[in-house]
Scaffold this active site. Structure first.
Site, PDB file in Angstrom:
ATOM      1  N   ARG A  57     -34.830 -15.233  -6.759  1.00  0.00           N
ATOM      2  CA  ARG A  57     -35.479 -14.681  -7.671  1.00  0.00           C
ATOM      3  C   ARG A  57     -35.560 -13.121  -6.953  1.00  0.00           C
ATOM      4  O   ARG A  57     -35.920 -11.797  -7.774  1.00  0.00           O
ATOM      5  CB  ARG A  57     -36.756 -15.046  -8.059  1.00  0.00           C
ATOM      6  N   TYR A 109     -31.050   2.817 -28.592  1.00  0.00           N
ATOM      7  CA  TYR A 109     -31.079   1.499 -29.222  1.00  0.00           C
ATOM      8  C   TYR A 109     -32.314   1.192 -29.595  1.00  0.00           C
ATOM      9  O   TYR A 109     -33.377   1.805 -29.161  1.00  0.00           O
ATOM     10  CB  TYR A 109     -30.620   0.304 -28.150  1.00  0.00           C
ATOM     11  N   ASP A 181     -28.025   5.950 -20.135  1.00  0.00           N
ATOM     12  CA  ASP A 181     -27.746   4.510 -20.599  1.00  0.00           C
ATOM     13  C   ASP A 181     -26.293   4.481 -20.923  1.00  0.00           C
ATOM     14  O   ASP A 181     -25.634   5.370 -22.114  1.00  0.00           O
ATOM     15  CB  ASP A 181     -28.601   4.043 -22.029  1.00  0.00           C
ATOM     16  N   LYS A 206     -22.856  -6.185 -23.192  1.00  0.00           N
ATOM     17  CA  LYS A 206     -21.872  -5.532 -23.898  1.00  0.00           C
ATOM     18  C   LYS A 206     -20.442  -5.508 -23.391  1.00  0.00           C
ATOM     19  O   LYS A 206     -19.980  -6.556 -22.944  1.00  0.00           O
ATOM     20  CB  LYS A 206     -22.594  -4.172 -24.537  1.00  0.00           C
TER      21      LYS A 206
HETATM   22  N1  PLP Z   1     -28.757  -0.221 -24.532  1.00  0.00           N
HETATM   23  C1  PLP Z   1     -28.040  -0.498 -25.563  1.00  0.00           C
HETATM   24  C2  PLP Z   1     -26.962   0.936 -25.726  1.00  0.00           C
HETATM   25  C3  PLP Z   1     -27.944  -1.385 -26.379  1.00  0.00           C
HETATM   26  O1  PLP Z   1     -26.889  -1.520 -27.446  1.00  0.00           O
HETATM   27  C4  PLP Z   1     -28.670  -2.470 -26.179  1.00  0.00           C
HETATM   28  C5  PLP Z   1     -28.956  -3.768 -26.973  1.00  0.00           C
HETATM   29  O2  PLP Z   1     -28.255  -3.663 -27.970  1.00  0.00           O
HETATM   30  C6  PLP Z   1     -29.580  -2.241 -25.041  1.00  0.00           C
HETATM   31  C7  PLP Z   1     -29.683  -1.266 -24.298  1.00  0.00           C
HETATM   32  C8  PLP Z   1     -30.405  -3.706 -24.648  1.00  0.00           C
HETATM   33  O3  PLP Z   1     -29.559  -4.427 -24.073  1.00  0.00           O
HETATM   34  P1  PLP Z   1     -29.994  -6.264 -24.025  1.00  0.00           P
HETATM   35  O4  PLP Z   1     -29.835  -6.573 -25.318  1.00  0.00           O
HETATM   36  O5  PLP Z   1     -29.059  -6.891 -22.998  1.00  0.00           O
HETATM   37  O6  PLP Z   1     -31.211  -6.317 -23.630  1.00  0.00           O
END
Ligand code: PLP
Length: 390
Positions: A57, A109, A181, A206
């Site tokens: 962890r 997101y 991001d 992703k």
């Molecule tokens: N950032 C982007 C651009 C996303 O599309 C997503 C999820 O769809 C996230 C962050 C969050 O990721 P997670 O679903 O792995 O928590």
């Protein structure tokens, strides 16, 4: 691993050491804890005098460490931390470096927007959500002394493009850190740290994972900035499981060829959709006439596998098109081998009110496409047959 090597080479070799059996990649160490011959040796690790494995962890696990090294190398950062999801990585980042405030620029997101607008203010963290059209308000917002500016580029789902170098320069002049991001682009198409950002954030769920079979997140950046996040990850219990980390490492070895293929196919689909009479607008940074194309061309080496199309018709027509597709699966998420279709209003941005969506340029006639590994010609034929139904 040495930066002189191409990203493809680093995806294969970084973070790997031949173990005592000669395994070419780090095996899964699923142990939750690690033993020592003496208490003195244990204390050396606990008190940081020696690197070593201790407790999973905490991230002190050989499989986790190996994948973190690989990820740091391919994003050209000093250090990386793995998380159980992309949202876990974002939350730990905001708690560590955004306590005095987090600014988010443009669309993001939906879960990120919810975290910023609903949960963080509940624990007293001020958040400032600027629309993509309000980048000119960034400097005034920096006067509020936030700790962190966060944005996606390209954004979800409207593919807005923000100038990473220019925003980073402005934020740094005010002593504010910048996190990008990089989920949509992936490190293959965009090296956000080299462009000036302090952190690259990913939903590893992703493109990094790339097979729709793992959930994870990663944060990459300078050693001292990343080290500050580690206690939050440890004590919020946000660790990725070693089995998942090994799966992620397996996927990273093929990241460049997957992304290059998805770039090519998405570009072909975008051009075909731009010429289609039932499509009002295509949001894809690779199209010459897309706003932000010049900036994207300057800071990206490929335009990615994501695009959004706006149907010439109503929300119901968009739903009919999505429902009529045979190869594209109706599902949220992105970056896997199977092409996916989603209406942002039904999934990724369902949590926003219709007014909030319209303020962000997200309309109900949009469908977002994640282009997979199928032949582009098959995907285009599928889209044409579905558009032919309205
Ligand atoms: N950032 C982007 C651009 C996303 O599309 C997503 C999820 O769809 C996230 C962050 C969050 O990721 P997670 O679903 O792995 O928590």
């Amino acid at each position: 691993m040495d930066k002189k090597y191409d990203i493809s080479t680093r995806c294969v070799h970084s973070g790997e050491t031949l173990d005592s059996h000669g395994a070419p990649h780090m095996p899964v160490y699923n142990s939750t804890t690690f033993g020592f011959a003496t208490t003195a040796e244990l204390l050396d690790v606990v008190e940081g005098r020696r690197e070593g494995s201790l407790y999973t962890r905490y991230g002190l696990n050989p499989t986790i460490k190996s994948v973190e090294k690989k990820l740091a190398s391919i994003e050209d950062g000093e250090a990386a931390l793995l998380f159980s999801s992309g949202m876990a990585a974002e939350a730990a980042l905001f708690f560590t470096h955004g306590l005095s405030g987090v600014v988010c620029i443009g669309n993001a997101y939906g879960g990120t927007l919810e975290l910023l607008s609903d949960q963080l203010p509940q624990v007293g963290i001020p958040t400032f959500l600027l629309l993509g059209s309000e980048v000119d308000k960034l400097e005034a917002t920096l006067a509020e002394k936030p700790g962190l500016v966060f944005f996606e580029t390209p954004t979800n789902p409207t593919m807005e493009i923000f100038d990473i170098a220019a925003i980073s320069k402005l934020c740094h002049a005010h002593g504010v850190l910048v996190a990008v991001d990089n989920t949509f682009a992936s490190p293959v198409n965009q090296q956000v740290l080299a462009l000036g950002a302090d952190f690259a954030v990913h939903s590893a769920t992703k493109y990094l994972g790339g097979h729709s079979d793992l959930t994870g997140g990663v944060l990459i950046g300078r050693q001292d900035l990343i080290a500050a996040v580690a206690p939050w990850r440890k004590n919020l219990g946000q660790m990725m499981a070693p089995e998942v980390a090994a799966l992620l490492s397996r996927s990273l070895r093929t990241l460049p060829i997957r992304v290059e293929r998805q770039n090519e196919s998405a570009s072909a689909v975008a051009s075909a959709m731009a010429a289609h009479p039932k499509v009002r607008r295509v949001y894809y940074p690779g199209l010459d006439d897309f706003p932000g194309h010049d900036c994207a061309a300057a800071q990206m080496s490929g335009f990615g596998g994501m695009l959004t199309i706006e149907i010439e018709g109503s929300a119901q027509d968009a739903t009919r098109v999505a429902d009529a597709l045979q190869l594209f699966i109706i599902a949220p998420s992105l970056g896997g081998p199977e092409s996916l279709v989603t209406q942002p209003m039904t999934t990724t941005h369902h949590g926003l009110s219709p007014e909030q969506r319209s303020q962000r340029g997200i309309n109900d006639s949009m469908i977002r496409l994640s282009i997979g590994m199928e032949a582009a010609a098959d995907l285009i034929a599928d889209l044409k047959q579905a558009l032919g139904q309205i």
